[in-house]
Scaffold this motif. Structure first.
Motif, PDB file in Angstrom:
ATOM      1  N   VAL A   1       0.841  -1.184   0.000  1.00  0.00           N
ATOM      2  CA  VAL A   1       0.000   0.000   0.000  1.00  0.00           C
ATOM      3  C   VAL A   1       0.883   1.242   0.000  1.00  0.00           C
ATOM      4  O   VAL A   1       1.709   1.425   0.888  1.00  0.00           O
ATOM      5  N   LEU A   2       0.730   2.091  -1.026  1.00  0.00           N
ATOM      6  CA  LEU A   2       1.399   3.383  -1.045  1.00  0.00           C
ATOM      7  C   LEU A   2       0.436   4.400  -0.448  1.00  0.00           C
ATOM      8  O   LEU A   2      -0.639   4.655  -0.990  1.00  0.00           O
TER       9      LEU A   2
ATOM     10  N   HIS B   1       8.571   5.900   2.117  1.00  0.00           N
ATOM     11  CA  HIS B   1       8.504   4.900   3.190  1.00  0.00           C
ATOM     12  C   HIS B   1       7.800   3.643   2.702  1.00  0.00           C
ATOM     13  O   HIS B   1       8.220   2.527   2.986  1.00  0.00           O
ATOM     14  N   SER B   2       6.705   3.806   1.965  1.00  0.00           N
ATOM     15  CA  SER B   2       5.980   2.645   1.460  1.00  0.00           C
ATOM     16  C   SER B   2       6.713   2.024   0.286  1.00  0.00           C
ATOM     17  O   SER B   2       6.779   0.806   0.156  1.00  0.00           O
ATOM     18  N   ALA B   3       7.271   2.856  -0.588  1.00  0.00           N
ATOM     19  CA  ALA B   3       7.914   2.331  -1.790  1.00  0.00           C
ATOM     20  C   ALA B   3       9.090   1.422  -1.446  1.00  0.00           C
ATOM     21  O   ALA B   3       9.387   0.468  -2.164  1.00  0.00           O
ATOM     22  N   ARG B   4       9.756   1.694  -0.312  1.00  0.00           N
ATOM     23  CA  ARG B   4      10.907   0.855   0.028  1.00  0.00           C
ATOM     24  C   ARG B   4      10.504  -0.577   0.331  1.00  0.00           C
ATOM     25  O   ARG B   4      11.339  -1.483   0.352  1.00  0.00           O
TER      26      ARG B   4
ATOM     27  N   PRO C   1       2.816  -3.756   6.362  1.00  0.00           N
ATOM     28  CA  PRO C   1       2.039  -2.535   6.154  1.00  0.00           C
ATOM     29  C   PRO C   1       2.575  -1.345   6.936  1.00  0.00           C
ATOM     30  O   PRO C   1       3.004  -1.474   8.080  1.00  0.00           O
ATOM     31  N   LEU C   2       2.580  -0.204   6.276  1.00  0.00           N
ATOM     32  CA  LEU C   2       2.843   1.074   6.931  1.00  0.00           C
ATOM     33  C   LEU C   2       1.514   1.791   7.142  1.00  0.00           C
ATOM     34  O   LEU C   2       0.499   1.436   6.546  1.00  0.00           O
ATOM     35  N   PHE C   3       1.545   2.828   7.969  1.00  0.00           N
ATOM     36  CA  PHE C   3       0.322   3.511   8.350  1.00  0.00           C
ATOM     37  C   PHE C   3       0.484   5.012   8.174  1.00  0.00           C
ATOM     38  O   PHE C   3       1.603   5.525   8.100  1.00  0.00           O
ATOM     39  N   THR C   4      -0.633   5.702   8.143  1.00  0.00           N
ATOM     40  CA  THR C   4      -0.577   7.157   8.025  1.00  0.00           C
ATOM     41  C   THR C   4       0.272   7.751   9.139  1.00  0.00           C
ATOM     42  O   THR C   4       0.997   8.728   8.927  1.00  0.00           O
ATOM     43  N   GLY C   5       0.215   7.170  10.325  1.00  0.00           N
ATOM     44  CA  GLY C   5       0.972   7.691  11.455  1.00  0.00           C
ATOM     45  C   GLY C   5       2.362   7.110  11.615  1.00  0.00           C
ATOM     46  O   GLY C   5       3.051   7.418  12.606  1.00  0.00           O
ATOM     47  N   SER C   6       2.825   6.297  10.665  1.00  0.00           N
ATOM     48  CA  SER C   6       4.139   5.659  10.815  1.00  0.00           C
ATOM     49  C   SER C   6       5.259   6.675  10.956  1.00  0.00           C
ATOM     50  O   SER C   6       6.199   6.487  11.735  1.00  0.00           O
ATOM     51  N   ARG C   7       5.164   7.775  10.213  1.00  0.00           N
ATOM     52  CA  ARG C   7       6.240   8.774  10.276  1.00  0.00           C
ATOM     53  C   ARG C   7       6.320   9.434  11.643  1.00  0.00           C
ATOM     54  O   ARG C   7       7.359   9.989  12.014  1.00  0.00           O
ATOM     55  N   ASP C   8       5.231   9.368  12.417  1.00  0.00           N
ATOM     56  CA  ASP C   8       5.247   9.972  13.747  1.00  0.00           C
ATOM     57  C   ASP C   8       6.017   9.129  14.762  1.00  0.00           C
ATOM     58  O   ASP C   8       6.305   9.601  15.865  1.00  0.00           O
TER      59      ASP C   8
END
Length: 371
Positions: A76-77, A84-87, A214-221
Motif C-alpha cells: 500500500v502506497l 517509506h511505502s515504496a521501500r 504494512p505502513l500507516f498514516t501515522g508511521s512517520r510519527d
C-alpha cells in the motif's frame, strides 16, 4: 525513536498516552496467558550448546516465511510518492540495501556486478516463491534468512562484511550455502508450525486483502513503524520468543499501536492478533473488545485522533529544539577572516533555509506534496 523504543520509555509521549488512555493492559495479557496455558511447549532453536542463536534474524526470517506462505500480497502506497511505502517493494529488500550500495562504490566492477546480481536473484526468488509448497522448504528457509539480513537495524558493518566476503565470486547460491544449518533447521520447524495457521487464511483471502509489512498514516510519527502482516481486517504481529509467557505490556501496546497509527482507517481493521511462532498459536482479539479490555473510554476513531495530536505535538517540539540547536551552533562559530565569515554565513543561511523547508514539508498534512 521507533515505536518499540517509545513504548519501552515510560516517559515518552506515546507511552504516557497508552498509560492514560489504555491503562488496563494486564487484563489482555491475562487472556493471552490463559490461551498459552493450553498451547504446546515452545519448540527450541536447534543451536549447539554455548552458541547464542541470532534471535533477531530468526524472528525476521520467520516473518518473511509467513508472508510468503500467505501467497501474493499487495504493497500500500499511502501517497503516490511515499518513499517509506515504496521501500517495501520486494526489489528494495530492506534497510541494509542502501548501505550495501554505498559500500559497493568502493569495490571493483566485478564485485559490484556479482553482488548486485545476487541481490536481484534473491528478490526474484522471494517474488516467485510466494505460496510455494514444502518441497522447497530448506531453500526457502535459507532465502528468508538472507532477506532478514537485509533488514537488520543494528550491526550493519558486520552484515555488509558478510555479504561482501566472497567478492567477485558472490552468487545467491554462495550466500544461501553460508546460512548456518541450525538457522535453516529452526526456520523449517517454525514454518511447519505456521502452515496450518496461515495456509487456510491465505486460501480464503484475495491478494488485495493481504498486505505484507504494512505502513500507516501515522508511521512517520514513530520513526516509520511497519507491522508484520494484515490478513483481511486482522493485523498480525509475529513473535518468535522461546518464552511466550513473558509477553506483556510492551508487546500488547505495540500491537494496539499499529492499529491506532492507521489514522485514516486505510486498512479497515476489525481485529488484532499475536502469533507465537514457537507454539504455532494465534491469539486473536476483536479490536473493539481489545480496546475495552485495556480500559479505553472512547472509540477507535477518537483514540486515533487523540494519538495523532499527541505524537504530532511531540514532533513539532522536537523540530523547534533542533532549530534552536542549529542557531546556537551557528552563533558559536565565529569567522576566521572577513572573507571566510561571509562565505560561512552564506553557507549556513542556505543550509538553514533548506532545513526549515524540509521540516515544514515534513510537518504538512500532505507531506509537502501539494495535494
Amino acid at each position: 525513536m521507533s515505536l518499540t523504543s517509545q513504548i519501552a520509555d515510560r516517559s515518552s509521549p506515546l507511552s504516557l498516552f497508552f498509560e492514560d488512555h489504555l491503562p488496563y493492559w494486564q487484563d489482555s495479557v491475562a487472556h493471552l496467558r490463559r490461551t498459552l496455558g493450553k498451547a504446546p511447549t515452545p519448540v527450541r532453536p536447534p543451536w549447539p550448546d554455548g552458541v547464542k542463536p541470532p534471535w533477531g534474524l530468526i524472528g525476521r526470517g520467520i516473518d518473511e516465511r509467513i508472508r510468503l506462505m500467505t501467497g501474493p500480497t499487495r504493497t500500500v502506497l499511502l501517497r503516490p510518492d511515499d518513499r517509506h511505502s515504496a521501500r517495501l517493494q520486494r526489489a528494495e529488500l530492506g534497510y541494509v540495501l542502501s548501505f550495501l550500495r554505498a559500500a559497493l562504490r568502493h569495490r571493483s566492477d566485478e564485485v559490484r556486478t556479482a553482488v548486485e546480481a545476487a541481490t536481484a536473484a534473491l528478490a526474484a526468488s522471494l517474488d516467485t516463491r510466494q505460496g510455494t509448497g514444502a518441497q522447497d522448504e530448506e531453500v526457502l528457509a535459507r532465502h528468508c534468512y538472507l532477506a532478514a539480513m537485509f533488514d537488520v537495524r543494528g550491526g550493519i558493518e558486520p552484515t555488509i562484511d558478510w555479504l561482501l566476503r566472497d567478492g567477485a565470486a558472490t552468487t545467491l547460491d554462495s550466500w544461501a550455502a553460508a546460512v548456518p544449518d541450525a538457522a535453516v533447521e529452526d526456520l523449517v520447524q517454525l514454518a511447519g508450525l505456521a502452515a496450518p495457521v496461515f495456509a487456510p487464511l491465505a486460501v480464503a483471502l484475495p491478494a488485495e486483502r493481504k498486505v505484507a509489512a504494512p505502513l500507516f498514516t501515522g508511521s512517520r510519527d514513530v520513526g516509520g513503524a511497519d507491522a508484520d502482516l494484515i490478513l483481511g481486517g486482522m493485523i498480525v504481529d509475529c513473535k518468535a520468543t522461546i518464552r511466550p509467557h513473558r509477553i506483556g505490556r510492551a508487546e500488547l501496546y505495540q500491537l494496539i499501536g499499529y492499529a491506532l497509527l492507521d489514522y485514516d482507517d486505510i486498512y479497515q481493521l476489525d481485529s488484532a492478533a499475536l502469533y507465537l511462532a514457537r507454539t504455532g498459536t494465534l491469539v486473536r482479539w476483536d479490536l473493539d473488545e481489545l480496546l475495552d479490555l485495556t480500559g479505553a473510554e472512547m472509540g477507535i476513531g477518537d483514540l486515533r485522533d487523540a494519538l495523532a495530536r499527541t505524537l504530532q505535538t511531540a514532533r513539532a517540539a522536537r523540530r523547534e529544539a533542533l532549530a534552536a540547536r542549529w542557531e546556537a551552533h551557528r552563533a558559536s562559530q565565529p569567522g576566521r577572516s572577513p572573507v571566510l565569515a561571509a562565505w560561512r554565513e552564506e553557507l549556513y543561511s542556505r543550509l538553514h533555509t533548506t532545513m526549515l523547508a524540509t521540516l515544514k514539508a515534513d510537518a504538512a498534512p500532505d507531506g509537502g506534496n501539494g495535494e
